[in-house]
Design an enzyme around this catalytic site. Structure first.
Site, PDB file in Angstrom:
ATOM      1  N   LYS A  48      44.974  47.027  33.069  1.00  0.00           N
ATOM      2  CA  LYS A  48      46.439  47.159  33.068  1.00  0.00           C
ATOM      3  C   LYS A  48      47.041  46.644  34.372  1.00  0.00           C
ATOM      4  CE  LYS A  48      46.972  51.208  30.090  1.00  0.00           C
ATOM      5  NZ  LYS A  48      47.442  52.617  30.099  1.00  0.00           N
ATOM      6  N   LYS A  49      46.185  46.472  35.380  1.00  0.00           N
ATOM      7  CA  LYS A  49      46.629  45.909  36.662  1.00  0.00           C
ATOM      8  C   LYS A  49      47.402  44.601  36.430  1.00  0.00           C
ATOM      9  CE  LYS A  49      46.054  44.592  41.159  1.00  0.00           C
ATOM     10  NZ  LYS A  49      45.834  43.194  41.094  1.00  0.00           N
ATOM     11  N   HIS A  87      36.620  45.855  38.175  1.00  0.00           N
ATOM     12  CA  HIS A  87      35.826  45.126  37.182  1.00  0.00           C
ATOM     13  C   HIS A  87      34.735  46.032  36.596  1.00  0.00           C
ATOM     14  CE1 HIS A  87      37.034  41.706  39.974  1.00  0.00           C
ATOM     15  NE2 HIS A  87      37.528  41.305  38.822  1.00  0.00           N
ATOM     16  N   GLN A 118      49.727  39.781  31.791  1.00  0.00           N
ATOM     17  CA  GLN A 118      48.564  39.065  31.228  1.00  0.00           C
ATOM     18  C   GLN A 118      48.050  39.792  29.992  1.00  0.00           C
ATOM     19  OE1 GLN A 118      45.241  37.495  33.694  1.00  0.00           O
ATOM     20  NE2 GLN A 118      44.094  39.273  33.029  1.00  0.00           N
ATOM     21  N   MET A 169      37.042  36.636  37.150  1.00  0.00           N
ATOM     22  CA  MET A 169      36.936  35.486  38.062  1.00  0.00           C
ATOM     23  C   MET A 169      35.978  35.805  39.214  1.00  0.00           C
ATOM     24  SD  MET A 169      40.516  33.488  37.973  1.00  0.00           S
ATOM     25  CE  MET A 169      41.417  34.481  39.146  1.00  0.00           C
ATOM     26  N   GLY A 170      35.217  36.883  39.077  1.00  0.00           N
ATOM     27  CA  GLY A 170      34.185  37.185  40.079  1.00  0.00           C
ATOM     28  C   GLY A 170      34.716  37.928  41.288  1.00  0.00           C
ATOM     29  N   LEU A 177      42.753  47.957  43.469  1.00  0.00           N
ATOM     30  CA  LEU A 177      41.674  47.030  43.810  1.00  0.00           C
ATOM     31  C   LEU A 177      41.994  45.652  43.266  1.00  0.00           C
ATOM     32  CD1 LEU A 177      38.425  49.117  43.253  1.00  0.00           C
ATOM     33  CD2 LEU A 177      39.838  48.891  45.284  1.00  0.00           C
ATOM     34  N   SER A 178      41.670  44.640  44.076  1.00  0.00           N
ATOM     35  CA  SER A 178      41.887  43.246  43.680  1.00  0.00           C
ATOM     36  C   SER A 178      40.951  42.376  44.505  1.00  0.00           C
ATOM     37  CB  SER A 178      43.340  42.842  43.975  1.00  0.00           C
ATOM     38  OG  SER A 178      43.462  41.431  43.987  1.00  0.00           O
ATOM     39  N   SER A 179      40.433  41.327  43.894  1.00  0.00           N
ATOM     40  CA  SER A 179      39.579  40.399  44.653  1.00  0.00           C
ATOM     41  C   SER A 179      40.363  39.826  45.832  1.00  0.00           C
ATOM     42  CB  SER A 179      39.084  39.276  43.758  1.00  0.00           C
ATOM     43  OG  SER A 179      38.416  39.815  42.637  1.00  0.00           O
TER      44      SER A 179
HETATM   45  P1  AMP Z   1      40.132  38.955  37.658  1.00  0.00           P
HETATM   46  O1  AMP Z   1      38.705  38.790  38.102  1.00  0.00           O
HETATM   47  O2  AMP Z   1      41.082  39.240  38.759  1.00  0.00           O
HETATM   48  O3  AMP Z   1      40.561  37.844  36.735  1.00  0.00           O
HETATM   49  O4  AMP Z   1      40.145  40.276  36.753  1.00  0.00           O
HETATM   50  C1  AMP Z   1      39.304  40.427  35.650  1.00  0.00           C
HETATM   51  C2  AMP Z   1      39.718  41.653  34.872  1.00  0.00           C
HETATM   52  O5  AMP Z   1      39.602  42.804  35.702  1.00  0.00           O
HETATM   53  C3  AMP Z   1      41.178  41.594  34.396  1.00  0.00           C
HETATM   54  O6  AMP Z   1      41.253  42.139  33.088  1.00  0.00           O
HETATM   55  C4  AMP Z   1      41.888  42.460  35.395  1.00  0.00           C
HETATM   56  O7  AMP Z   1      43.063  43.049  34.889  1.00  0.00           O
HETATM   57  C5  AMP Z   1      40.826  43.515  35.663  1.00  0.00           C
HETATM   58  N1  AMP Z   1      41.094  44.183  36.934  1.00  0.00           N
HETATM   59  C6  AMP Z   1      41.288  43.612  38.154  1.00  0.00           C
HETATM   60  N2  AMP Z   1      41.567  44.544  39.088  1.00  0.00           N
HETATM   61  C7  AMP Z   1      41.551  45.737  38.445  1.00  0.00           C
HETATM   62  C8  AMP Z   1      41.770  47.086  38.848  1.00  0.00           C
HETATM   63  N3  AMP Z   1      42.064  47.401  40.110  1.00  0.00           N
HETATM   64  N4  AMP Z   1      41.684  48.057  37.919  1.00  0.00           N
HETATM   65  C9  AMP Z   1      41.394  47.754  36.624  1.00  0.00           C
HETATM   66  N5  AMP Z   1      41.175  46.503  36.181  1.00  0.00           N
HETATM   67  C10 AMP Z   1      41.248  45.512  37.069  1.00  0.00           C
END
Ligand code: AMP
Length: 275
Positions: A145-146, A34, A150, A27-28, A181-183
């Site tokens: 795996k975060k 990512h 899902q 989702m950017g 880490l998270s957006s």
């Molecule tokens: P998102 O942009 O949040 O939808 O995440 C896109 C992908 O990146 C998903 O498969 C998430 O599980 C993965 N992701 C997000 N944060 C992390 C992280 N800290 N470590 C590993 N993968 C991540």
């Protein structure tokens, strides 16, 4: 790197890619988490496709769809530098039409934990992931795996619908201090970020207890709750489940996931530990 914004140009470029395809849907607001998926896709395939699409159907009424961070220019540069071949940044009308045919999350596994707190979230997530897997025709798709629940549901979808893409689970990437880490970390103030560290701290403590021989879920949960409650604004759940997301009374090493979800200020965070 080609950037495509519509189905037609995406498909034209995709059709020209020969060899194996690794796909990373996102989702950017890209970060090192990512990037770790993109790097792995790069290593294991001839070509890499990344999508950036803030999928409206997985956001519930009142969630952060409108204010979800959007950083198109930076994301595009990150993908270019990471060696992505094709970046898909579609508009919503390229993905959805009126009166869609929908697949649904499984009634039990899709409506517990995250699915209970965010009912319908996984229906929307699976809907878009199925579309993106079909669009990319990837050999392998990479997921963190975060987002453990899902990941399990995507694996189930691929199994139940006899889809061909191999789903590759990837390790959680953390900041040096432990924060996953998270957006959504972009929403946190310095003080909230400090409080958010309680999630990884609680999980680490659980890991130590298990290493020391503790197996009882109730004991582990209560120690974790003790770490979390003074720090978080609202603790949504601490759960100890097996790989099928069934609750466990006792931890079975090699088969257990410990999950936590909590609000810190107005930001909802999740984290987990695979034991
Ligand atoms: P998102 O942009 O949040 O939808 O995440 C896109 C992908 O990146 C998903 O498969 C998430 O599980 C993965 N992701 C997000 N944060 C992390 C992280 N800290 N470590 C590993 N993968 C991540």
């Amino acid at each position: 790197m080609v950037v495509a914004r519509d189905y037609k140009s995406f498909t034209e470029v995709r059709d020209g890619l020969k060899g194996t395809i690794g796909f990373v849907p996102t989702m950017g607001a890209l970060h090192e988490g990512h990037l770790s998926l993109i790097r792995r896709a790069r290593e294991e395939n001839d070509h890499v496709i990344v999508s950036i699409f803030v999928n409206p159907t997985q956001f519930l009424e009142g969630e952060d769809l409108d204010k979800y961070p959007r950083r198109e220019e930076a994301d595009r540069k990150i993908c270019e530098l990471a060696g992505v071949d094709l970046l898909y940044m579609p508009t919503t009308d390229q993905i959805y039409e009126e009166d869609e045919l929908c697949i649904g999350a499984p009634k039990i596994r899709g409506y517990i934990l995250e699915g209970a707190k965010r009912p319908g979230h996984f229906d929307g997530m699976l809907q878009v992931v199925m579309k993106l897997l079909n669009l990319s025709r990837a050999d392998r798709a990479y997921f963190g795996k975060k987002d453990a629940q899902q990941l399990a549901l995507i694996e189930q979808m691929v199994r139940n619908y006899f889809m061909k893409t191999e789903i590759v689970p990837c390790e959680i990437v953390r900041d040096a201090d432990g924060l996953a880490l998270s957006s959504r970390n972009l929403y946190l103030s310095d003080e909230e970020r400090r409080r958010a560290l309680s999630l990884s701290r609680a999980l680490k403590k659980a890991g130590k207890l298990i290493q020391g021989g503790e197996r009882k879920s109730e004991v582990i949960r209560s120690v974790m709750t003790g770490v979390l409650e003074p720090e978080v604004t609202k603790l949504e759940y601490v759960a100890i489940v097996n790989r099928k997301f069934q609750p466990l009374e006792e931890v079975v090493p090699g088969e257990t996931i410990i999950l936590v979800a909590a609000w810190v200020g107005k930001t909802r965070l999740i984290d987990n530990l695979w034991v």
